[in-house]
Scaffold this motif. Sequence first.
Motif, short mmCIF file in Angstrom:
data_model
loop_
_atom_site.label_atom_id
_atom_site.label_comp_id
_atom_site.label_asym_id
_atom_site.label_seq_id
_atom_site.Cartn_x
_atom_site.Cartn_y
_atom_site.Cartn_z
N HIS A 139 62.48 11.40 29.11
CA HIS A 139 61.37 12.32 28.95
C HIS A 139 60.72 12.66 30.29
O HIS A 139 60.37 13.81 30.56
N ASN A 143 60.58 16.40 31.99
CA ASN A 143 59.37 17.07 32.50
C ASN A 143 59.59 17.54 33.94
O ASN A 143 59.16 18.64 34.30
N ALA A 147 59.54 21.42 35.26
CA ALA A 147 58.61 21.86 36.32
C ALA A 147 59.34 22.59 37.45
O ALA A 147 58.72 23.30 38.24
N ASP A 191 60.10 15.17 41.85
CA ASP A 191 60.63 16.53 41.72
C ASP A 191 59.97 17.43 42.75
O ASP A 191 59.04 17.03 43.44
N ILE A 196 50.96 19.25 39.20
CA ILE A 196 49.94 19.21 38.14
C ILE A 196 48.58 19.49 38.78
O ILE A 196 48.23 18.87 39.78
N THR A 210 49.53 20.16 26.64
CA THR A 210 50.73 20.75 27.23
C THR A 210 50.37 22.04 27.93
O THR A 210 49.41 22.72 27.55
N THR A 211 51.14 22.38 28.97
CA THR A 211 50.95 23.68 29.61
C THR A 211 52.14 24.58 29.25
O THR A 211 52.29 25.66 29.81
N LYS A 212 52.98 24.08 28.34
CA LYS A 212 54.19 24.84 27.97
C LYS A 212 53.93 25.72 26.76
O LYS A 212 53.05 25.42 25.95
N GLY A 217 57.03 22.87 24.17
CA GLY A 217 56.49 21.54 24.41
C GLY A 217 55.36 21.30 23.44
O GLY A 217 54.51 22.16 23.25
N ALA A 218 55.39 20.10 22.81
CA ALA A 218 54.34 19.81 21.84
C ALA A 218 53.24 18.97 22.48
O ALA A 218 52.24 18.67 21.84
N GLY A 219 53.43 18.56 23.74
CA GLY A 219 52.42 17.76 24.43
C GLY A 219 52.39 16.32 23.94
O GLY A 219 51.36 15.65 24.03
N LEU A 222 54.48 12.57 27.10
CA LEU A 222 53.85 11.55 27.95
C LEU A 222 53.04 10.56 27.12
O LEU A 222 52.90 9.40 27.50
N1 LIG Z 1 56.88 16.41 36.54
C1 LIG Z 1 55.89 17.23 36.14
N2 LIG Z 1 55.56 18.32 36.89
C2 LIG Z 1 54.56 19.16 36.53
N3 LIG Z 1 53.82 19.01 35.40
C3 LIG Z 1 54.10 17.94 34.60
C4 LIG Z 1 55.14 17.01 34.93
N4 LIG Z 1 55.16 16.06 33.96
C5 LIG Z 1 54.19 16.39 33.06
N5 LIG Z 1 53.55 17.52 33.45
C6 LIG Z 1 52.43 18.18 32.76
O1 LIG Z 1 51.96 17.36 31.71
C7 LIG Z 1 51.97 18.07 30.48
C8 LIG Z 1 52.20 17.10 29.33
O2 LIG Z 1 53.52 16.59 29.37
P1 LIG Z 1 54.19 16.04 28.03
O3 LIG Z 1 53.27 15.06 27.37
O4 LIG Z 1 55.54 15.56 28.37
O5 LIG Z 1 54.22 17.30 27.09
P2 LIG Z 1 55.17 18.61 27.12
O6 LIG Z 1 56.36 18.32 28.00
O7 LIG Z 1 55.54 18.81 25.69
O8 LIG Z 1 54.30 19.70 27.66
C9 LIG Z 1 53.05 19.13 30.67
O9 LIG Z 1 52.85 20.24 29.82
C10 LIG Z 1 52.85 19.51 32.13
O10 LIG Z 1 51.77 20.40 32.28
#
Ligand SMILES: Nc1ncnc2c1ncn2[C@@H]1O[C@H](COP(=O)(O)OP(=O)(O)O)[C@@H](O)[C@H]1O
Length: 258
Positions: A139, A143, A147, A191, A196, A210-212, A217-219, A222
């Motif tokens: 996971h 991510n 990104a 990466d 962020i 989530t920013t997706k 992405g369901a957020g 993580l």
């Molecule tokens: N490696 C990364 N680079 C940039 N943003 C990240 C990274 N990992 C996590 N994020 C940010 O954290 C948010 C939450 O991540 P996550 O819980 O995995 O949910 P999702 O992947 O479904 O959006 C992501 O939408 C993104 O904005």
Amino acid sequence: MSDSPEHQPPENTLKQLEEAGALSHFASSIAHEVCNPLSQIVLATDFLANPRPLSDDMRKKIVGYLRQGAERIDKAMKSMLRTCAPIETSMTQESASALLDDALATLTLDPSVRVEKHYADGLPPLLADKKHLTEAIAHLIANALDAMQPAGGTLTLTTSLKFFESSEREGWQRQSWFRAGDHAVVIEIADTGHGIHNSKMPLIFEAFYTTKAAGHGAGLGLTVTKKIVDLHHGRLELSNRPEGGVLVVLTLKTAAHP
Ligand SMILES: Nc1ncnc2c1ncn2[C@@H]1O[C@H](COP(=O)(O)OP(=O)(O)O)[C@@H](O)[C@H]1O
Ligand SMILES: [Mg+2]
């Protein structure tokens, strides 16, 4: 950072999620995953209720729509329940580099992404739940890959050994601690993606942040990953790299020094 003194206390989270649009995103994800198939089911039911005679073909098609809609809702609900359910663990001795390689093998790599591996030789094994920790690492890598899209970039995977000279405990979080004399294996995932925003750092482990785009992405990634790392009494830290992109540091006690 999750262990910095500036980390927001949990009681602020709901308000912050609201401000960050995470709650409305959650609502629109629910709408996407549940309401869309539900309206498909209602439509198909109305069609079947109509007294007009139906050909076998048409009936088959409508029943197909009903089943498809119900299955979509079932899948969405199950994935939400899985996120909240307790995780059962079975601990075995595992190699950090093998876990990284296994996790990487579950993902599809775009040719625009270069992978660099810096694995330390002769690292002691970890005491880990192989299935869950591989999922958690996959996971974190997913991510990182997200990104770096669409331009691509470099994914760097590193393993090393760390010795704790003094005890370390994360502020208000009691799940992770390291005592003086502990040995730990450190897994780093770096990466070259968009990073962020500093103001959003305190939100990344919250469910549904989530920013997706909806459907991408369901957020929950993580949130679940942190839960798995906590079960290992490990530490998970995400920070922006000065040169751009994110550095994930996963610190896990070795099997020899539980
Ligand atoms: N490696 C990364 N680079 C940039 N943003 C990240 C990274 N990992 C996590 N994020 C940010 O954290 C948010 C939450 O991540 P996550 O819980 O995995 O949910 P999702 O992947 O479904 O959006 C992501 O939408 C993104 O904005
Ligand atoms: Mg994710």
